[in-house]
Design an enzyme around this catalytic site. Structure first.
Site, PDB file in Angstrom:
ATOM      1  N   HIS A 337       0.852  -1.189   0.000  1.00  0.00           N
ATOM      2  CA  HIS A 337       0.000   0.000   0.000  1.00  0.00           C
ATOM      3  C   HIS A 337       0.888   1.239   0.000  1.00  0.00           C
ATOM      4  O   HIS A 337       1.839   1.326   0.787  1.00  0.00           O
ATOM      5  CB  HIS A 337      -0.900  -0.008   1.233  1.00  0.00           C
ATOM      6  N   ARG A 357      -6.698  10.239  -0.063  1.00  0.00           N
ATOM      7  CA  ARG A 357      -6.396  10.783  -1.400  1.00  0.00           C
ATOM      8  C   ARG A 357      -7.671  10.974  -2.206  1.00  0.00           C
ATOM      9  O   ARG A 357      -7.758  11.883  -3.027  1.00  0.00           O
ATOM     10  CB  ARG A 357      -5.422   9.855  -2.123  1.00  0.00           C
TER      11      ARG A 357
END
Length: 554
Positions: A337, A357
């Site tokens: 990740h 994000r």
């Protein structure tokens, strides 16, 4: 914009954090004009993956020389686990199987599920609702799993602008077209119904005042189809699953990881051997059908990467299935990740969900500059961060020598208003504010963390393996995601295939009954291969718990 003084970062990090603040106003203005960092072309994505992503490097890998996937390359740590001898209690049973296994078993059930995370719980509910007596055996406590740690959300195509077909195409593209298309079709087709099922169980999704679902983009997705419960989606899912399983009378045997399958003379799964931790007592369980839902391998820490995984994620199911002769796929493929915590170092590897994000937080180098689009697929973003820190030397080094880049979380409230971070990320907000670090004001240093096992045991769309009576679901399996998973598809996968496994196992148990005499003859060929290959007998599997410092392996 005024430059704040940080009292939560060491001086070595403050100078770079101030550069992030200095560029924030200009970056905000660009976003408000609709300008974003350009997405990479497919050829650039490929080039960066091949040069910088750990999956594409020869370092830290070796070829399997034993077992059904002989010739496949895997991380060295996993290869050592797959090419290992059974634990001492299993070898003892193997050498004396006629006496011990001929006795009354310690426990008898219809459907035995190995693993108490989301896939196991979903399977338990479905099997119990079909009328089976169901038992869950867990390594730790029920619910201790990667599911309960999942933050961002679950994908399902339930909006007017979306469709399972569009979801299907996104999943295949995210997996670089290495996925099993039949598995993907099952995943996306069951998606909308799975959301309805969760709501019927009492799950509280984020919604507008009108009752309409709130949805977000995830990396690599063409539609907003990410549904969440703040940043505690996995915790909320486990809450309703455990409530339902308890209501249905599902039994649990906790602190008893599975260390071996039991098979009959026809090669069918008829139970398992459990080992109590830490005392080591052996439990023999007979079952008419068995479901592997043991999760992934993050705690093996390939190439010393930190991990976001829970303490029990040591690939037990892969080791057990492999020596029973079941083929694996895509196990050389790991998901790192992009945004694991790099500082504070006591939180190293802890996940900062992609939802940050999705709401506008940007990834920045030490100069406060963007270098990657917010929503590139995870493997591409990871490769880009590694490149920025290694080749361009644009990372930020912590006092402990860990490299990282900034995730500019404060930008979210400038885009969406005050209170957004606390409302959308209550878990992470409380976690950081409790340590005196306000993520509404300061960017967080991040670096890729070992997060997910993309491949695993091969199954069909009915979650059945090649061994009669043995089913598998969740992260222990391979095929759905190919070589890269998109955000939000793991939670959907554990529910879709957990439910299919529970349904199939209950049906198998009812149709075929208890099976024949339990034994361990499925080990014969594998143990012979280990002997020929001169594998050190001190190398055993499953390992059960990770090894840190001078602690001896369990």
């Amino acid at each position: 914009m005024a430059v704040n003084q940080s009292h939560t970062l060491p001086e070595s990090l403050r100078e770079s954090a101030r550069l992030v603040e200095k560029t924030r106003e200009e970056r905000l203005a660009r976003l408000l004009r609709g300008e974003t960092f350009p997405l990479l072309s497919l050829s650039d994505r490929r080039a960066w993956l091949e040069e910088y992503h750990p999956d594409y490097q020869l370092e830290g890998r070796r070829t399997l020389g034993v077992g059904p996937s002989k010739g496949m390359e895997t991380p060295v740590e996993l290869a050592d686990l797959l090419e290992a001898w059974p634990r001492a209690n299993v070898l003892s049973l193997y050498e004396d199987s006629d006496k011990r296994l001929a006795q009354e078993p310690d426990h008898v059930t219809d459907v035995l599920i190995i693993g108490g995370g989301g896939a196991g719980m979903a399977a338990a509910i479905t099997a119990a609702e079909a009328g089976a007596k169901v038992t869950i055996a867990t390594k730790l406590r029920p619910g201790d799993s990667n599911t309960i740690m999942a933050e961002g959300g679950i994908q399902a195509a339930d909006q007017e602008c979306d469709s399972p077909v569009q979801h299907f195409l996104d999943v295949l593209g995210g997996g670089h077209f290495t996925n099993d298309p039949d598995m993907v079709e099952a995943l996306v087709t069951d998606g909308p119904e799975t959301l309805r099922w969760l709501e019927e169980l009492g799950l509280l999704f984020d919604k507008y005042a009108t009752g309409r679902m709130k949805t977000r983009h995830g990396g690599g997705t063409s539609r907003k189809r990410l549904h969440s419960c703040g940043d505690v989606t996995g915790l909320e899912i486990m809450r309703v699953l455990q409530d339902r399983a308890e209501y249905l009378g599902v039994e649990t045997i906790q602190f008893h990881p599975a260390v071996e399958l039991l098979t009959d003379e026809n090669g069918r799964a008829v139970g398992v051997v459990l080992e109590r931790i830490p005392q080591g007592e052996t439990l023999v369980v007979r079952a008419k059908a068995v479901i592997l839902a043991t999760g992934g391998f993050g705690r093996l820490h390939f190439r010393d990467f930190p991990t976001s995984n829970h303490y029990g994620a040591t690939a037990d199911g892969l080791a057990i299935a492999y020596r029973a002769g079941l083929p694996l796929r895509d196990i050389q493929s790991c998901q790192y990740h992009p945004t694991g915590v790099a500082y504070p170092e006591q939180k190293l590897g802890l996940l900062l969900t992609e939802k940050f994000r999705g709401l506008g937080a940007q990834i920045l180098n030490r100069h406060g500059d963007e270098f990657v689009h917010n929503l590139e697929p995870r493997d591409v973003t990871t490769a880009t961060i590694i490149r920025e820190c290694s080749e361009y030397d644009n990372g930020v080094e912590t006092p402990g020598g860990v490299n990282g880049v900034w995730l500019d979380i404060p930008l979210i409230e400038l885009l969406h208003g005050r209170g957004t971070i606390e409302r959308e990320f209550p878990g992470r907000f409380k976690e950081f504010i409790g340590k005196g670090f306000d993520i509404r004001k300061w960017p967080v240093l991040a670096y890729p963390t070992l997060h997910y096992q993309n491949g695993g045991v091969v199954t069909g769309t009915d979650a059945a393996t090649d061994m009669p009576g043995l089913f598998a679901a969740g992260e222990v399996t391979g095929g759905v995601h190919g070589k890269n998973r998109l955000m939000g598809n793991a939670l959907l996968e554990i529910l879709v295939f957990g439910r299919r496994a529970g349904e199939g196992a209950a049906r198998f148990a009812a149709e075929f009954g208890a099976g024949g005499k339990p034994g361990l003859s499925h080990l014969d060929a594998f143990l012979e291969e280990l002997t020929v290959a001169k594998i050190d007998r001190q190398r055993t599997a499953p390992r059960l718990l990770p090894v840190y410092g001078k602690v001896r392996p369990v």
